[in-house]
Write an enzyme that holds these catalytic residues in place. Structure first.
Site, PDB file in Angstrom:
ATOM      1  N   CYS A  55       3.887   8.419   2.728  1.00 44.36           N
ATOM      2  CA  CYS A  55       4.386   8.776   4.058  1.00 44.36           C
ATOM      3  C   CYS A  55       5.519   9.782   3.953  1.00 44.36           C
ATOM      4  CB  CYS A  55       4.846   7.518   4.784  1.00 44.36           C
ATOM      5  SG  CYS A  55       5.593   7.832   6.386  1.00 44.36           S
TER       6      CYS A  55
ATOM      7  N   CYS B 105       8.399   9.293   6.370  1.00 47.45           N
ATOM      8  CA  CYS B 105       9.300   8.205   5.980  1.00 47.45           C
ATOM      9  C   CYS B 105      10.199   8.620   4.812  1.00 47.45           C
ATOM     10  CB  CYS B 105       8.501   6.986   5.528  1.00 47.45           C
ATOM     11  SG  CYS B 105       7.170   6.527   6.635  1.00 47.45           S
ATOM     12  N   ASP B 106       9.625   9.263   3.810  1.00 46.97           N
ATOM     13  CA  ASP B 106      10.332   9.415   2.539  1.00 46.97           C
ATOM     14  C   ASP B 106      10.646  10.856   2.139  1.00 46.97           C
ATOM     15  OD1 ASP B 106      10.198   6.663   2.240  1.00 46.97           O
ATOM     16  OD2 ASP B 106       8.256   6.743   1.249  1.00 46.97           O
TER      17      ASP B 106
HETATM   18  C1  LIG Z   1       5.893   2.476   1.325  1.00 51.09           C
HETATM   19  C2  LIG Z   1       5.992   2.661   2.817  1.00 51.09           C
HETATM   20  C3  LIG Z   1       7.155   3.129   3.372  1.00 51.09           C
HETATM   21  C4  LIG Z   1       7.256   3.290   4.744  1.00 51.09           C
HETATM   22  N1  LIG Z   1       8.438   3.738   5.251  1.00 51.09           N
HETATM   23  C5  LIG Z   1       8.580   3.839   6.588  1.00 51.09           C
HETATM   24  C6  LIG Z   1       9.823   4.267   7.149  1.00 51.09           C
HETATM   25  O1  LIG Z   1      10.774   4.563   6.426  1.00 51.09           O
HETATM   26  N2  LIG Z   1       9.893   4.347   8.504  1.00 51.09           N
HETATM   27  C7  LIG Z   1       8.844   4.032   9.326  1.00 51.09           C
HETATM   28  O2  LIG Z   1       8.991   4.085  10.556  1.00 51.09           O
HETATM   29  N3  LIG Z   1       7.654   3.641   8.818  1.00 51.09           N
HETATM   30  C8  LIG Z   1       7.497   3.542   7.479  1.00 51.09           C
HETATM   31  N4  LIG Z   1       6.296   3.169   6.957  1.00 51.09           N
HETATM   32  C9  LIG Z   1       5.176   2.908   7.886  1.00 51.09           C
HETATM   33  C10 LIG Z   1       5.358   1.515   8.515  1.00 51.09           C
HETATM   34  O3  LIG Z   1       5.552   0.582   7.495  1.00 51.09           O
HETATM   35  C11 LIG Z   1       4.146   1.137   9.360  1.00 51.09           C
HETATM   36  O4  LIG Z   1       3.912   2.132  10.333  1.00 51.09           O
HETATM   37  C12 LIG Z   1       4.386  -0.199  10.072  1.00 51.09           C
HETATM   38  O5  LIG Z   1       4.715  -1.193   9.141  1.00 51.09           O
HETATM   39  C13 LIG Z   1       3.160  -0.615  10.877  1.00 51.09           C
HETATM   40  O6  LIG Z   1       3.440  -1.834  11.444  1.00 51.09           O
HETATM   41  P1  LIG Z   1       2.313  -2.856  11.906  1.00 51.09           P
HETATM   42  O7  LIG Z   1       3.035  -3.966  12.560  1.00 51.09           O
HETATM   43  O8  LIG Z   1       1.292  -2.148  12.683  1.00 51.09           O
HETATM   44  O9  LIG Z   1       1.570  -3.345  10.596  1.00 51.09           O
HETATM   45  P2  LIG Z   1       1.990  -3.747   9.112  1.00 51.09           P
HETATM   46  O10 LIG Z   1       3.412  -3.488   8.824  1.00 51.09           O
HETATM   47  O11 LIG Z   1       0.962  -3.151   8.250  1.00 51.09           O
HETATM   48  O12 LIG Z   1       1.788  -5.337   9.124  1.00 51.09           O
HETATM   49  C14 LIG Z   1       0.521  -5.904   9.192  1.00 51.09           C
HETATM   50  C15 LIG Z   1       0.643  -7.394   9.028  1.00 51.09           C
HETATM   51  O13 LIG Z   1      -0.625  -8.009   9.237  1.00 51.09           O
HETATM   52  C16 LIG Z   1      -0.782  -9.048   8.302  1.00 51.09           C
HETATM   53  N5  LIG Z   1      -2.211  -9.347   8.169  1.00 51.09           N
HETATM   54  C17 LIG Z   1      -3.207  -8.549   7.706  1.00 51.09           C
HETATM   55  N6  LIG Z   1      -4.389  -9.218   7.735  1.00 51.09           N
HETATM   56  C18 LIG Z   1      -4.111 -10.443   8.225  1.00 51.09           C
HETATM   57  C19 LIG Z   1      -4.895 -11.592   8.498  1.00 51.09           C
HETATM   58  N7  LIG Z   1      -6.217 -11.621   8.265  1.00 51.09           N
HETATM   59  N8  LIG Z   1      -4.286 -12.694   9.001  1.00 51.09           N
HETATM   60  C20 LIG Z   1      -2.958 -12.693   9.262  1.00 51.09           C
HETATM   61  N9  LIG Z   1      -2.177 -11.629   9.038  1.00 51.09           N
HETATM   62  C21 LIG Z   1      -2.734 -10.525   8.511  1.00 51.09           C
HETATM   63  C22 LIG Z   1      -0.121  -8.526   7.040  1.00 51.09           C
HETATM   64  O14 LIG Z   1       0.230  -9.592   6.189  1.00 51.09           O
HETATM   65  C23 LIG Z   1       1.103  -7.839   7.653  1.00 51.09           C
HETATM   66  O15 LIG Z   1       2.116  -8.787   7.840  1.00 51.09           O
HETATM   67  C24 LIG Z   1       6.165   2.988   5.592  1.00 51.09           C
HETATM   68  C25 LIG Z   1       4.970   2.507   5.038  1.00 51.09           C
HETATM   69  C26 LIG Z   1       4.882   2.340   3.666  1.00 51.09           C
HETATM   70  C27 LIG Z   1       3.602   1.816   3.075  1.00 51.09           C
END
Ligand SMILES: Cc1cc2nc3c(=O)[nH]c(=O)nc-3n(C[C@H](O)[C@H](O)[C@H](O)COP(=O)(O)OP(=O)(O)OC[C@H]3O[C@@H](n4cnc5c(N)ncnc54)[C@H](O)[C@@H]3O)c2cc1C
Length: 310
Positions: free
Chosen positions: A135, A138-139
């Protein structure tokens, strides 16, 4: 909850899930969240988050996720750190199966996120979230005046590379072929940028590092197998994302890649089932946008429950 039927079950515990949890708990829906075995989501993998509003000095990903969880739990969000195995949305109440047990709910918010596709080559795991990222938004800012690599041949790779020129002194795009999925306009923009070099027929076969972090990569030309080393302190892999929707087994409509489609505001093709965050988002993929969508889904679920007299 009436007759063992919940008003709302939230699946997933990233920024979208916890925000949906916070809003729905404050709306007295007594939500139950299945957080997944990797509770906290993608940000558990990152050290510094500098672009989430409210943290003037930045925050680590795990710390921020702990704050989001604590805040939602304070208002009564119930969290189980378990994975949902399957769902049945064919009738109401909806069924959610967790470790063999079936839970019933009048409404559902799906927030299971997406995962970036990594290369899976030697040396990658040790540098994830250190020198190697998926990303640039992000980084990218952590690589000021450094030479970085971008891996991929689609629009995302071109976009990441162009964005990175704001910080990096040089950006090298590596692509295993010389045909491009990127649109002509995005490719041309990268091609003509003075800080970007494009190298086709180069695939990373190993990441190199020392105690200070990433130092470079071993590249291979797939045409003849010849190898060379390239120096770099940062690398951005932009070869795609995969939404986590396999467990839904076609219960809600998705696009061909598996991203859940919204039909009316945050509602999916099934009335009463909502989705938020990276699991629907092919464009922004940020913590703040996921959190915003979690808020929308909780508010939409609350209104839908009211309109449907639950
Ligand atoms: C290395 C890295 C760095 C990042 N840095 C940044 C940053 O600095 N700033 C920023 O804004 N964004 C950043 N991002 C992007 C950001 O992390 C994502 O956009 C954000 O986390 C998305 O949120 P979400 O709630 O949609 O899903 P996610 O954070 O992906 O969470 C999904 C959740 O669903 C759960 N899950 C999956 N399948 C199941 C199931 N079958 N049953 C129950 N639970 C389940 C998982 O365990 C997880 O808890 C980064 C991403 C990465 C990978």
């Amino acid at each position: 909850m009436t007759d063992g039927i919940r008003d709302l079950i939230i699946i997933g515990s990233g920024p979208a899930g916890y925000t949906a949890g916070l809003y729905s708990a404050r709306a007295m829906l007594k939500p139950l969240m299945f957080a997944g075995y990797m509770s906290g989501g993608q940000l558990m993998l990152t050290s510094d988050v500098e672009n989430f509003p409210g943290y003037p000095s930045g925050v680590t990903g795990p710390e921020m996720m702990m704050h989001l969880r604590e805040q939602a739990e304070r208002f009564g969000l119930e969290v189980e750190d378990k994975n949902v195995e399957s769902v049945d949305f064919s009738g109401r109440p909806f069924k959610v199966v967790v470790e063999g047990e079936t839970f019933l709910s009048h409404s559902i918010v799906i927030c299971t996120g997406a995962e970036a596709i990594w290369l899976g080559v030697e040396g990658e795991d040790a540098q994830k979230g250190r020198g190697i990222s998926t990303c640039a938004t992000c980084d990218g800012a952590f690589f000021k005046d450094e030479e970085v690599l971008v891996i991929g041949g689609g629009d995302s790779a071109m976009e990441e590379a162009t964005f990175l020129t704001r910080f990096a002194s040089k950006v090298t795009i590596l692509h295993r072929r010389d045909t491009w999925r990127a649109s002509k306009v995005m490719l041309d923009r990268a091609r003509t940028h003075e800080k970007i070099e494009i190298r086709p027929f180069r695939q990373v076969v190993e990441w190199l590092s020392d105690d200070s972090g990433l130092t470079g990569a071993v590249l291979e030309d797939p045409r003849d197998g010849s190898r060379e080393e390239i120096s770099s302190t940062g690398a951005f892999i932009a070869i795609g994302h995969k939404p986590i929707t396999a467990f839904l087994e076609g219960q809600v409509e998705t696009d061909e890649e598996g991203y859940i489609l919204h039909k009316e505001h945050s509602m999916t093709s099934v009335a009463g089932v909502f989705a938020a965050g990276d699991v629907v988002d092919t464009r922004y993929r940020q913590a703040i946008t996921a959190a915003g969508m979690g808020c929308q889904a909780a508010m939409d679920a609350e209104r839908w429950l009211e309109d449907n007299q639950h």
